[in-house]
Design a protein around this motif. Structure first.
Motif, PDB file in Angstrom:
ATOM      1  N   CYS A  88     -75.542   0.992 -10.768  1.00  7.16           N
ATOM      2  CA  CYS A  88     -74.201   1.309 -10.253  1.00  7.16           C
ATOM      3  C   CYS A  88     -73.926   2.807 -10.221  1.00  7.16           C
TER       4      CYS A  88
ATOM      5  N   PHE B  23     -77.659  13.840  -5.318  1.00  7.67           N
ATOM      6  CA  PHE B  23     -78.825  12.971  -5.131  1.00  7.67           C
ATOM      7  C   PHE B  23     -80.057  13.795  -4.763  1.00  7.67           C
TER       8      PHE B  23
ATOM      9  N   LYS C  50     -76.809   5.966  -1.086  1.00  4.90           N
ATOM     10  CA  LYS C  50     -75.766   5.852  -0.049  1.00  4.90           C
ATOM     11  C   LYS C  50     -74.860   4.657  -0.338  1.00  4.90           C
TER      12      LYS C  50
ATOM     13  N   PHE D 218     -85.342   5.942 -10.007  1.00  5.96           N
ATOM     14  CA  PHE D 218     -83.881   6.019 -10.171  1.00  5.96           C
ATOM     15  C   PHE D 218     -83.200   6.659  -8.968  1.00  5.96           C
ATOM     16  N   PHE D 219     -83.997   7.172  -8.039  1.00  6.10           N
ATOM     17  CA  PHE D 219     -83.434   7.862  -6.863  1.00  6.10           C
ATOM     18  C   PHE D 219     -84.008   7.196  -5.617  1.00  6.10           C
TER      19      PHE D 219
ATOM     20  N   TYR E 270     -68.620   3.830  -7.827  1.00  7.21           N
ATOM     21  CA  TYR E 270     -69.599   4.694  -7.155  1.00  7.21           C
ATOM     22  C   TYR E 270     -69.028   5.169  -5.823  1.00  7.21           C
TER      23      TYR E 270
ATOM     24  N   ARG F 233     -69.834  -0.617  -8.963  1.00  3.74           N
ATOM     25  CA  ARG F 233     -70.163  -0.392  -7.561  1.00  3.74           C
ATOM     26  C   ARG F 233     -69.985  -1.679  -6.784  1.00  3.74           C
TER      27      ARG F 233
ATOM     28  N   THR G  41     -75.386   4.965 -12.822  1.00  7.33           N
ATOM     29  CA  THR G  41     -75.483   5.448 -14.202  1.00  7.33           C
ATOM     30  C   THR G  41     -76.179   6.808 -14.271  1.00  7.33           C
ATOM     31  N   THR G  42     -77.274   6.950 -13.525  1.00  7.64           N
ATOM     32  CA  THR G  42     -78.060   8.186 -13.571  1.00  7.64           C
ATOM     33  C   THR G  42     -77.202   9.369 -13.113  1.00  7.64           C
ATOM     34  N   TRP G  43     -76.468   9.152 -12.043  1.00  4.36           N
ATOM     35  CA  TRP G  43     -75.586  10.201 -11.499  1.00  4.36           C
ATOM     36  C   TRP G  43     -74.492  10.554 -12.515  1.00  4.36           C
TER      37      TRP G  43
ATOM     38  N   LEU H  56     -81.198  16.344  -7.621  1.00  2.55           N
ATOM     39  CA  LEU H  56     -81.963  15.759  -8.732  1.00  2.55           C
ATOM     40  C   LEU H  56     -83.291  15.176  -8.249  1.00  2.55           C
TER      41      LEU H  56
HETATM   42  P1  A3P Z   1     -79.642   3.003  -4.361  1.00  2.00           P
HETATM   43  O1  A3P Z   1     -80.691   2.065  -4.863  1.00  2.00           O
HETATM   44  O2  A3P Z   1     -78.598   2.300  -3.532  1.00  2.00           O
HETATM   45  O3  A3P Z   1     -80.179   4.196  -3.667  1.00  2.00           O
HETATM   46  P2  A3P Z   1     -78.444   3.564 -11.693  1.00  2.00           P
HETATM   47  O4  A3P Z   1     -78.493   5.013 -11.945  1.00  2.00           O
HETATM   48  O5  A3P Z   1     -77.273   2.884 -12.378  1.00  2.00           O
HETATM   49  O6  A3P Z   1     -79.730   2.892 -11.958  1.00  2.00           O
HETATM   50  O7  A3P Z   1     -78.098   3.377 -10.152  1.00  2.00           O
HETATM   51  C1  A3P Z   1     -79.083   3.674  -9.209  1.00  2.00           C
HETATM   52  C2  A3P Z   1     -78.438   3.953  -7.886  1.00  2.00           C
HETATM   53  O8  A3P Z   1     -77.794   5.230  -7.923  1.00  2.00           O
HETATM   54  C3  A3P Z   1     -79.489   4.029  -6.801  1.00  2.00           C
HETATM   55  O9  A3P Z   1     -78.842   3.550  -5.613  1.00  2.00           O
HETATM   56  C4  A3P Z   1     -79.775   5.522  -6.747  1.00  2.00           C
HETATM   57  O10 A3P Z   1     -80.381   5.956  -5.559  1.00  2.00           O
HETATM   58  C5  A3P Z   1     -78.381   6.082  -6.930  1.00  2.00           C
HETATM   59  N1  A3P Z   1     -78.365   7.467  -7.423  1.00  2.00           N
HETATM   60  C6  A3P Z   1     -79.174   8.010  -8.366  1.00  2.00           C
HETATM   61  N2  A3P Z   1     -78.863   9.301  -8.547  1.00  2.00           N
HETATM   62  C7  A3P Z   1     -77.843   9.585  -7.717  1.00  2.00           C
HETATM   63  C8  A3P Z   1     -77.094  10.771  -7.450  1.00  2.00           C
HETATM   64  N3  A3P Z   1     -77.350  11.913  -8.075  1.00  2.00           N
HETATM   65  N4  A3P Z   1     -76.114  10.704  -6.524  1.00  2.00           N
HETATM   66  C9  A3P Z   1     -75.847   9.548  -5.886  1.00  2.00           C
HETATM   67  N5  A3P Z   1     -76.523   8.395  -6.081  1.00  2.00           N
HETATM   68  C10 A3P Z   1     -77.511   8.404  -7.010  1.00  2.00           C
END
Ligand code: A3P
Length: 287
Positions: free
Chosen positions: A38, A231, A259, A254-255, A190, A123, A40-42, A234
């Protein structure tokens, strides 16, 4: 299943139970909470950059340039599972930044009574399903399991069977708590973060008691943090292109796309209607 939610028996549940018994929250702790996939990484990157901004003024040395956000902000339940807790969290400087996917009703009691701040990100479930499906395909491949079809993933997700799911109950738990305790729990999506990143980053800093000063705003500190945690920012770092997190999970997993609305490229009309129906019944007005 534990207290109404599904867990991985080792990486989720054992750590959750251990944390419930042993974790001592401090009033100054900041918890980043979410269902998986949802944002989390961001959120980890942004909150780390906001909270630590006074110690890391020199951008060329910023920890986020050399470390994956998950190594900057540990998950409570994974770390309690893999390492003695004192080593992982007790020695971190205050405010301790921690993350968890544990549902609200199963959080360690000390988190609930400590008055520490909780930020929750969720999300649109249609994007969560697609994101989870891609991520799980990588995890399954690591364990030499065949990929699930999107249809199978949809069936399971709709029935509530996903990590820390049912997804909708997870959201509802934190949503209700945030309505009752708005000074303690910040509820965010998100989609909101994507649409209004500047406004959200400033309001998160205020919520954490570390608002940006006029001087910082004038110098463009808020925009710098947003760029650092973007996105592309990172994803293109060497650590996130070639590094690994844990148990063979590569940081680049994680990336993926980053969108809003990628579900439109994947889900059938029937899947969309079915997920929307559940969401309207359980979470009307949140998405
Ligand atoms: P998508 O699979 O739709 O691209 P989590 O961090 O909770 O695991 O969530 C992963 C989702 O956040 C992925 O979505 C990933 O691409 C997206 N994401 C990771 N880093 C991001 C960032 N810096 N900005 C926006 N979205 C990001």
């Amino acid at each position: 299943m534990y207290e109404g939610f599904w867990y991985h028996p080792m990486y989720g549940l054992e750590g959750t139970l251990f944390a419930k018994d042993h974790f001592q929250a401090h009033p100054t702790d900041v918890f980043l909470t979410s269902p998986p996939k949802c944002g989390t990484t961001w959120l980890k990157a942004l909150i780390f950059a906001i909270v630590k901004r006074t110690c890391h003024t020199n951008c060329t040395n910023h920890p986020l340039l050399a470390m994956n956000p998950h190594d900057c902000v540990p998950f409570l339940e994974f770390n309690f599972f893999v390492a003695p807790p004192s080593r992982v969290v007790d020695n971190s400087p205050s405010p301790r930044l921690l993350a968890t996917h544990i549902p609200y009703t199963s959080l360690p009691e000390s988190v609930l009574i400590s008055n520490c701040k909780i930020i929750y990100i969720c999300r649109n479930p249609k994007d969560v399903l697609v994101s989870t499906w891609y991520f799980m395909a990588k995890l399954r491949a690591n364990h030499e399991l065949p990929p699930l079809s999107l249809e199978e993933a949809f069936e399971l997700f709709s029935k509530g069977i996903s990590g820390y799911g049912p997804f909708w109950d997870h959201v509802l738990g934190y949503w209700k708590a945030s309505q009752e305790l708005p000074h303690q729990i910040y509820f965010l999506t998100y989609e909101e973060m994507t649409r209004d990143t500047l406004v959200r980053v400033k309001s998160l800093a205020e919520f954490l008691g570390q608002p940006f000063t006029l001087e910082e705003e004038r110098k463009g500190v808020v925009e710098e943090i947003i760029d650092l945690c973007s996105f592309d920012g990172l994803r293109n770092l060497e650590v996130n292109k070639s590094g690994s997190y844990w148990k063979g999970v590569k940081n680049d997993g994680f990336f993926r796309k980053g969108k809003v609305g990628d579900w439109k490229n994947h889900l059938t009309t029937q899947m969309i209607e079915s997920l929307d129906k559940i969401t309207n019944e359980k979470l009307q007005g949140i998405f």
